[in-house]
Design an enzyme around this catalytic site. Structure first.
Site, PDB file in Angstrom:
ATOM      1  CG  HIS A   1      37.071   6.362 -25.617  1.00 35.84           C
ATOM      2  ND1 HIS A   1      36.866   5.582 -24.654  1.00 35.84           N
ATOM      3  CD2 HIS A   1      38.317   5.822 -26.052  1.00 35.84           C
ATOM      4  CE1 HIS A   1      37.502   4.477 -24.871  1.00 35.84           C
ATOM      5  NE2 HIS A   1      38.785   4.864 -25.587  1.00 35.84           N
TER       6      HIS A   1
ATOM      7  CD  GLN B   1      38.886   4.405 -20.775  1.00 40.53           C
ATOM      8  OE1 GLN B   1      38.666   3.094 -21.120  1.00 40.53           O
ATOM      9  NE2 GLN B   1      39.034   4.185 -19.517  1.00 40.53           N
TER      10      GLN B   1
ATOM     11  N   PRO C   1      25.733   6.375 -15.133  1.00 43.61           N
ATOM     12  CG  PRO C   1      24.112   5.091 -16.684  1.00 43.61           C
ATOM     13  CD  PRO C   1      24.520   6.559 -16.133  1.00 43.61           C
TER      14      PRO C   1
HETATM   15  P1  OAD Z   1      33.523   0.379 -17.354  1.00 43.67           P
HETATM   16  O1  OAD Z   1      31.962   0.592 -17.086  1.00 43.67           O
HETATM   17  O2  OAD Z   1      34.205  -0.429 -17.964  1.00 43.67           O
HETATM   18  O3  OAD Z   1      34.530   0.512 -15.971  1.00 43.67           O
HETATM   19  C1  OAD Z   1      34.069   1.124 -14.695  1.00 43.67           C
HETATM   20  C2  OAD Z   1      35.032   0.728 -13.471  1.00 43.67           C
HETATM   21  O4  OAD Z   1      34.718   1.558 -12.613  1.00 43.67           O
HETATM   22  C3  OAD Z   1      34.695  -0.639 -13.227  1.00 43.67           C
HETATM   23  O5  OAD Z   1      35.712  -1.259 -12.876  1.00 43.67           O
HETATM   24  C4  OAD Z   1      33.783  -0.209 -12.023  1.00 43.67           C
HETATM   25  O6  OAD Z   1      33.884  -1.277 -11.156  1.00 43.67           O
HETATM   26  C5  OAD Z   1      34.349   0.997 -11.255  1.00 43.67           C
HETATM   27  N1  OAD Z   1      33.516   1.798 -10.824  1.00 43.67           N
HETATM   28  C6  OAD Z   1      32.158   2.276 -11.123  1.00 43.67           C
HETATM   29  N2  OAD Z   1      31.715   3.088 -10.023  1.00 43.67           N
HETATM   30  C7  OAD Z   1      32.621   3.185  -9.197  1.00 43.67           C
HETATM   31  C8  OAD Z   1      32.798   3.874  -7.751  1.00 43.67           C
HETATM   32  N3  OAD Z   1      31.902   4.587  -7.439  1.00 43.67           N
HETATM   33  N4  OAD Z   1      33.904   3.724  -7.169  1.00 43.67           N
HETATM   34  C9  OAD Z   1      34.796   2.595  -7.394  1.00 43.67           C
HETATM   35  N5  OAD Z   1      34.777   2.386  -8.671  1.00 43.67           N
HETATM   36  C10 OAD Z   1      33.916   2.497  -9.456  1.00 43.67           C
HETATM   37  O7  OAD Z   1      34.038   1.650 -17.866  1.00 43.67           O
HETATM   38  P2  OAD Z   1      35.455   2.223 -18.679  1.00 43.67           P
HETATM   39  O8  OAD Z   1      36.280   1.543 -18.130  1.00 43.67           O
HETATM   40  O9  OAD Z   1      35.321   3.751 -18.589  1.00 43.67           O
HETATM   41  O10 OAD Z   1      33.264   3.486 -25.033  1.00 43.67           O
HETATM   42  O11 OAD Z   1      34.928   1.719 -20.161  1.00 43.67           O
HETATM   43  C11 OAD Z   1      35.786   1.942 -21.515  1.00 43.67           C
HETATM   44  C12 OAD Z   1      35.004   2.270 -22.242  1.00 43.67           C
HETATM   45  O12 OAD Z   1      34.223   1.177 -22.764  1.00 43.67           O
HETATM   46  C13 OAD Z   1      34.173   3.547 -22.536  1.00 43.67           C
HETATM   47  O13 OAD Z   1      34.839   4.644 -23.005  1.00 43.67           O
HETATM   48  C14 OAD Z   1      33.038   3.386 -23.682  1.00 43.67           C
HETATM   49  C15 OAD Z   1      32.922   1.696 -23.280  1.00 43.67           C
HETATM   50  O14 OAD Z   1      32.605   1.088 -24.509  1.00 43.67           O
HETATM   51  C16 OAD Z   1      32.357   4.132 -25.626  1.00 43.67           C
HETATM   52  O15 OAD Z   1      32.061   3.625 -26.406  1.00 43.67           O
HETATM   53  C17 OAD Z   1      31.874   5.657 -25.379  1.00 43.67           C
END
Ligand code: OAD
Length: 363
Positions: free
Chosen positions: A217, A197, A124
């Site tokens: 990260h 990340q 997820p």
């Molecule tokens: P987010 O969950 O904030 O964002 C994920 C993005 O990917 C969102 O814009 C979703 O809409 C998009 N998304 C998910 N699945 C998709 C799919 N199949 N096709 C197209 N788009 C999709 O995740 P990050 O940006 O990685 O830190 O979050 C950044 C950090 O926040 C992470 O590294 C984490 C968290 O706090 C840690 O503490 C480990």
């Protein structure tokens, strides 16, 4: 922005929590990680948080408190590198983007990725409403969802983190088309660097070379004792046994018994030194590809803007994020499912056979 990732009022004012968070210290010469969804957390942590994204894209200045990685310094860099509008590459279709990637002169693609690249592998993401991790942590009884990644909270109560670690244990998941696409760029001699990340290690698994991979990260593949700093590999049998036996992995050095913390960057910790190389790397990019990230967490989010206005940028994501909202001249947005978007791009690049060979190899 998922409402659920905001810190609830009662948690913000909980004196215990504020005491815990307030005692965190950060290296003030570098911006620590913070979550823009959690402004009060950032303030409490005294994190040097970047200001929110500029309102008109890559070259706009905005005020900030950060030192090196401030929006202002990023904007200044953009100003220095900017070129007249007629030099701005305008993409009209994904086919057009593919043609740019296919050029012999395109050799320095920088990929910037987030949790959305691993959802097709069954992991997820964090902020997708309903399915994201932060909407599904109720069973851990946390004061607020991000607490699971707050260092001081972990030190006082590592149990929720390790319960989650069991669910997300690295050897349960396999790379998907997004990881293969980056590997194809590398195989074709076009990948300058990948900033991710993600902590799931799937980029390593697909073979992105260590010298090109920046796990901003950190990673769950290694762990460090919080007491004696001894390093471990998380696939070590005794660590795996502890995690799957619902126990907290402890240091095996004689008499130490400190708690082991996976080498991921928690809120309240600095990013690895390697991350800060973005200042040298980003200006060299001849194409920036942003995949599966909400661009909500700083300082990572702002590196997508550390380039000139004429650097072509491609976003493939479910939603428009960060400075892509302001319609930069050389941006192309492929909004929708990442696997679908990449499948189309790979088709335009005529890399289908290479993709299937790569995925067969890795099975
Ligand atoms: P987010 O969950 O904030 O964002 C994920 C993005 O990917 C969102 O814009 C979703 O809409 C998009 N998304 C998910 N699945 C998709 C799919 N199949 N096709 C197209 N788009 C999709 O995740 P990050 O940006 O990685 O830190 O979050 C950044 C950090 O926040 C992470 O590294 C984490 C968290 O706090 C840690 O503490 C480990």
């Amino acid at each position: 922005m998922a409402e659920s990732s905001k810190i609830p009022e009662q948690a913000k004012h909980s004196s215990d929590l504020v005491d815990q968070l307030g005692s965190l210290s950060l290296d003030s010469s570098k911006a620590g990680r913070s979550d823009k969804d959690s402004p009060d957390l950032s303030e409490t942590l005294n994190v040097e948080v970047l200001s929110s994204k500029s309102s008109s894209g890559k070259d706009n200045k905005s005020s900030t408190s950060g030192e090196d990685l401030s929006s202002e310094s990023i904007s200044e860099q953009g100003d220095q590198l900017s070129t007249p509008d007629e030099d701005v590459k305008k993409f009209i279709s994904l086919e057009d983007v593919a043609a740019h990637i296919a050029l012999d002169s395109t050799k320095n693609v920088v990929v910037i990725a987030g949790a959305g690249i691993s959802t097709a592998s069954g992991i997820p993401d964090f902020r997708s409403p309903g399915t994201g991790l932060y909407d599904n942590l109720q069973k851990y009884d946390l004061p607020f969802p991000e607490a699971i990644f707050v260092l001081q909270y972990f030190v006082s109560n590592p149990k929720p983190f390790y319960t989650l670690a069991k669910e997300l244990y690295p050897d349960k998941y396999k790379p998907n088309i997004a990881h293969y696409f980056v590997k194809l760029l590398e195989n074709e001699g076009k990948l300058l660097h990948m900033f991710t990340q993600n902590i799931d290690g799937l980029e390593r698994m697909v073979g992105i070379p260590e010298n090109k991979l920046i796990e901003a990260h950190g990673t769950v593949t290694t762990a460090t004792c919080l007491k004696c700093r001894h390093k471990y590999t998380t696939t070590d049998t005794f660590i795996k046994d502890a995690i799957f036996g619902d126990k907290i992995p402890k240091c095996s050095q004689s008499k130490c018994k400190g708690i082991l913390k996976p080498d991921i960057v928690f809120f309240g910790e600095n990013l690895p030194d390697k991350f800060w190389n973005f200042k040298h790397i980003m200006p060299k990019a001849d194409m920036i590809v942003v995949l599966g990230t909400s661009l909500e967490v700083e300082p990572f989010a702002s590196i997508v803007d550390y380039c000139s206005v004429n650097t072509p940028r491609l976003l493939i994501n479910n939603e428009v994020v960060g400075s892509f909202k302001y319609g930069g001249g050389s941006d192309f947005l492929q909004i929708g499912d990442l696997s679908d978007g990449l499948r189309k791009l790979i088709k335009h690049l005529n890399w289908d056979e290479k993709l299937s060979a790569l995925s067969k190899q890795s099975v």
